[in-house]
Scaffold this active site. Structure first.
Site, short mmCIF file in Angstrom:
data_model
loop_
_atom_site.label_atom_id
_atom_site.label_comp_id
_atom_site.label_asym_id
_atom_site.label_seq_id
_atom_site.Cartn_x
_atom_site.Cartn_y
_atom_site.Cartn_z
N GLU A 35 0.84 -1.20 0.00
CA GLU A 35 0.00 0.00 0.00
C GLU A 35 0.88 1.25 0.00
O GLU A 35 2.10 1.18 0.08
CB GLU A 35 -0.92 0.03 1.23
CG GLU A 35 -2.31 -0.55 0.99
CD GLU A 35 -3.23 0.40 0.25
OE1 GLU A 35 -2.78 1.48 -0.21
OE2 GLU A 35 -4.42 0.08 0.10
N ARG A 59 -8.01 1.68 13.09
CA ARG A 59 -6.67 1.95 12.60
C ARG A 59 -6.74 2.98 11.49
O ARG A 59 -7.78 3.14 10.82
CB ARG A 59 -6.00 0.67 12.10
CG ARG A 59 -6.50 0.13 10.77
CD ARG A 59 -5.53 -0.93 10.25
NE ARG A 59 -5.98 -1.58 9.03
CZ ARG A 59 -5.76 -1.11 7.80
NH1 ARG A 59 -5.13 0.03 7.62
NH2 ARG A 59 -6.18 -1.80 6.73
N ASP A 68 -12.59 -4.48 13.32
CA ASP A 68 -13.56 -5.56 13.16
C ASP A 68 -14.56 -5.26 12.05
O ASP A 68 -15.58 -5.93 11.92
CB ASP A 68 -14.29 -5.84 14.47
CG ASP A 68 -15.14 -4.65 14.94
OD1 ASP A 68 -15.14 -3.60 14.27
OD2 ASP A 68 -15.81 -4.79 15.98
N ASN A 107 -10.73 5.07 2.33
CA ASN A 107 -9.58 4.60 1.56
C ASN A 107 -8.98 5.73 0.75
O ASN A 107 -8.68 6.78 1.28
CB ASN A 107 -9.98 3.39 0.71
CG ASN A 107 -8.96 2.27 0.81
OD1 ASN A 107 -7.76 2.50 0.75
ND2 ASN A 107 -9.44 1.06 0.98
N ASP A 146 -10.04 1.23 -4.14
CA ASP A 146 -9.04 1.24 -3.08
C ASP A 146 -8.27 2.57 -3.17
O ASP A 146 -8.87 3.62 -3.14
CB ASP A 146 -8.14 0.01 -3.22
CG ASP A 146 -7.44 -0.38 -1.92
OD1 ASP A 146 -7.14 0.52 -1.11
OD2 ASP A 146 -7.17 -1.57 -1.72
#
Length: 570
Positions: free
Chosen positions: A298, A378, A398, A426, A476
């Protein structure tokens, strides 16, 4: 001999148990309603089921009366009823984990040729409650059914710990402190263990690398109940010389699928398990820039003549030379997802603990902490605007829907939530005229555009920019070229797509890997598009079909150029 004339239902029946036609039709209608993407209306149900309207009406009325379906009189649509929830609760009340898991243990043992185990948390330890061994298994493992293990030192234990609420996990580990070290590589340090469990939660599976026993490795996934709490864990274990780390990652997806089949629930994750069909051919102009095996590559960034990028799930910074293929890897101690250049030198990274300074030695000081300590979140993708602010998205570990946000980090370290209610925040990008901010929400399969004021750092007027249907891939990472066109990597889509500033599709470039993750322009004239990719959760067969997964690719764009990424001013 006289026979009565078959009625309408009997004439329509094809096969099945005699005398159960109405029941069969009722089940078919329930499945039709359950599988519909939106609640269907009566006419749609009758037509799709191929039933006469009176027959369909009688069956639907009976299902509504039994609370198997509910009818909305305002929209005239049907949806599943409350009776299913009541029945589901009774299923869980009598759930037999060992019996339900038995077929999956058999399947995993045959598939991997290794020992498959089922474990539960029992008090403050792990108890193995079932096991299957492959026929060719030559190495006999010490732990058998009925044996116990330390929760922090086994793959099954770590898979369950990773899915527990943070406070509950800390309480359990506090009770067994100091942490024992039964294996040569046990993570007995609480901080290191917590980082490892965070990575396991993000991956959806946990590894044990000689942590329980010397020479034995394992991979495990938690079996979750309807509340996403661990009922147990299923794992594959075997000798380290056969189950190396690369093979464990390849088997991780198989173990996750087994866990999901046992209970019908999957470990929460933003990452899918299914892969779209491979395109007929790779587009011209696509080459391998850096051959690698990143789990989740990434954050590509062209900086000082090198391509910098990260591996989120095997946390590391990569500094690569696409001309030679040289790749310098610096492991880091926590999840790291995005990079940006920093005024005065070095980089900043969006890490688990916050936005941190980054140099050749690894992660440095925390410059900003947009997430509360201990939050089950995160940081993810990030970019700087041309005023030097760092914009970074967040998501729930989660995969809780709408728990993520878009954060703005100012030069003084002040963090502010600019857009809440995101599922998987994203790719981020800015138009060349600084009037539009683009943001991908992967779980929503959408890229949104916002009006952007570079002077004040404010955004407004959120609106859809591009949407993606099933089979097209999931948006993404993204970047914006000098003409204002948006380039986006499509996870599970085997492609990168370009969109005009008005959202019109412009072109598609097919790749040799299913999971491209992000894009960035680089090279001397910023005329090469670099694409990172992932291999996490790809099966062994899928990796054999796409062996370059985890590498970085270069796309010659035919003279199209990007823009240098601005520095963070903090």
């Amino acid at each position: 001999m006289n026979r009565r004339k078959p009625n309408e239902d009997e004439e329509a029946a094809t096969g099945g148990v005699q005398g159960t036609q109405a029941l069969t039709r009722g089940i078919a209608l329930l499945n039709l309603v359950a599988d519909a993407p939106t609640p269907p209306r009566f006419a749609e149900i009758a037509d799709r089921a191929g039933l006469a309207r009176p027959t369909a009406h009688r069956i639907l009325a009976a299902l509504v009366e039994a609370r198997m379906l509910r009818h909305d009189p305002l929209t005239q649509t049907y949806a599943l009823g409350s009776r299913f929830l009541e029945m589901a609760h009774r299923v869980w009340d009598g759930f037999d984990l060992r019996a339900t898991a038995a077929p999956e243990l058999e399947r995993l043992a045959r598939l991997a040729g290794e020992t498959a185990r089922l474990a539960v948390l029992d008090g403050d330890g792990v108890l193995y409650v079932d096991q299957r061994e492959a026929e060719q298994e030559a190495v006999r493992l010490v732990n058998r059914v009925g044996a116990r293990a330390h929760p922090h030192a086994s793959a099954c234990g770590k898979a369950m710990l990773a899915q527990l609420p943070a406070a509950e996990r800390r309480a359990l580990l506090d009770r067994i402190a100091p942490l024992a070290s039964p294996g040569p590589r046990t993570l007995a340090d609480a901080t290191a263990l917590e980082r490892d469990l965070t990575i396991a939660a993000a991956r959806g599976y946990a590894l044990s690398l000689e942590e329980a026993t010397a020479g034995v490795n394992g991979v495990a996934a938690a079996v979750l109940d309807r509340r996403a709490r661990p009922l147990g864990a299923i794992c594959l274990v075997g000798p380290a010389f056969r189950l190396g780390e690369a093979r464990l990652h390849a088997l991780g997806r198989e173990v996750m699928e087994a866990a999901r089949r046992i209970s019908g629930n999957a470990a929460g994750s933003a990452m899918t398990l299914t892969v779209a069909p491979r395109p007929a051919a790779v587009s011209p102009g696509v080459t391998v820039a850096v051959r690698a095996e990143a789990l989740l590559g990434e954050g590509p960034l062209w900086h000082q003549g090198r391509l910098h990028w990260v591996d989120i799930l095997a946390p590391a910074l990569h500094r690569s030379d696409p001309e030679t293929g040289e790749d310098q890897v610096t492991p880091v101690e926590e999840l790291v997802a995005a990079l940006a250049p920093r005024r005065g030198g070095g980089l900043v990274a969006a890490a688990r603990s916050g936005v941190r300074a980054l140099d050749g030695r690894g992660l440095g000081a925390v410059l900003a902490a947009p997430l509360a300590e201990g939050a089950g979140l995160r940081l993810n993708d990030g970019k700087c605007d041309r005023a030097g602010r760092f914009w970074v998205g967040s998501l729930a570990l989660d995969s809780t829907p709408d728990a993520g946000a878009l954060h703005r980090i100012d030069a003084d370290g002040t963090a502010r939530v600019m857009q809440a209610g995101l599922h998987v925040a994203n790719g981020i990008g800015f138009s060349p005229d600084d009037r539009v901010l683009y943001l991908a929400d992967s779980a929503a399969r959408r890229i949104d555009a916002f009006d952007f004021d570079v002077a004040t750092g404010e955004i407004a007027n959120r609106r859809p920019f591009a949407r993606f249907a099933e089979g097209e891939g999931v948006p993404d990472g993204l970047t914006v070229d000098s003409d204002g066109f948006v380039w986006v990597a499509l996870w599970d889509g085997w492609r990168v797509a370009r969109f005009a500033p008005d959202g019109r599709p412009d072109r598609v470039i097919h790749l040799p890997v299913p999971r491209p993750t992000s894009v960035a322009f680089g090279g001397e004239g910023f005329d090469t598009l670099f694409v990172t990719s992932a291999r996490v959760r790809l099966s062994a067969a899928e990796l054999a079909a796409a062996p370059l997964s985890g590498s970085v690719f270069a796309i010659e764009t035919g003279g199209l150029r990007g823009l240098p990424e601005p520095d963070f001013q903090g």
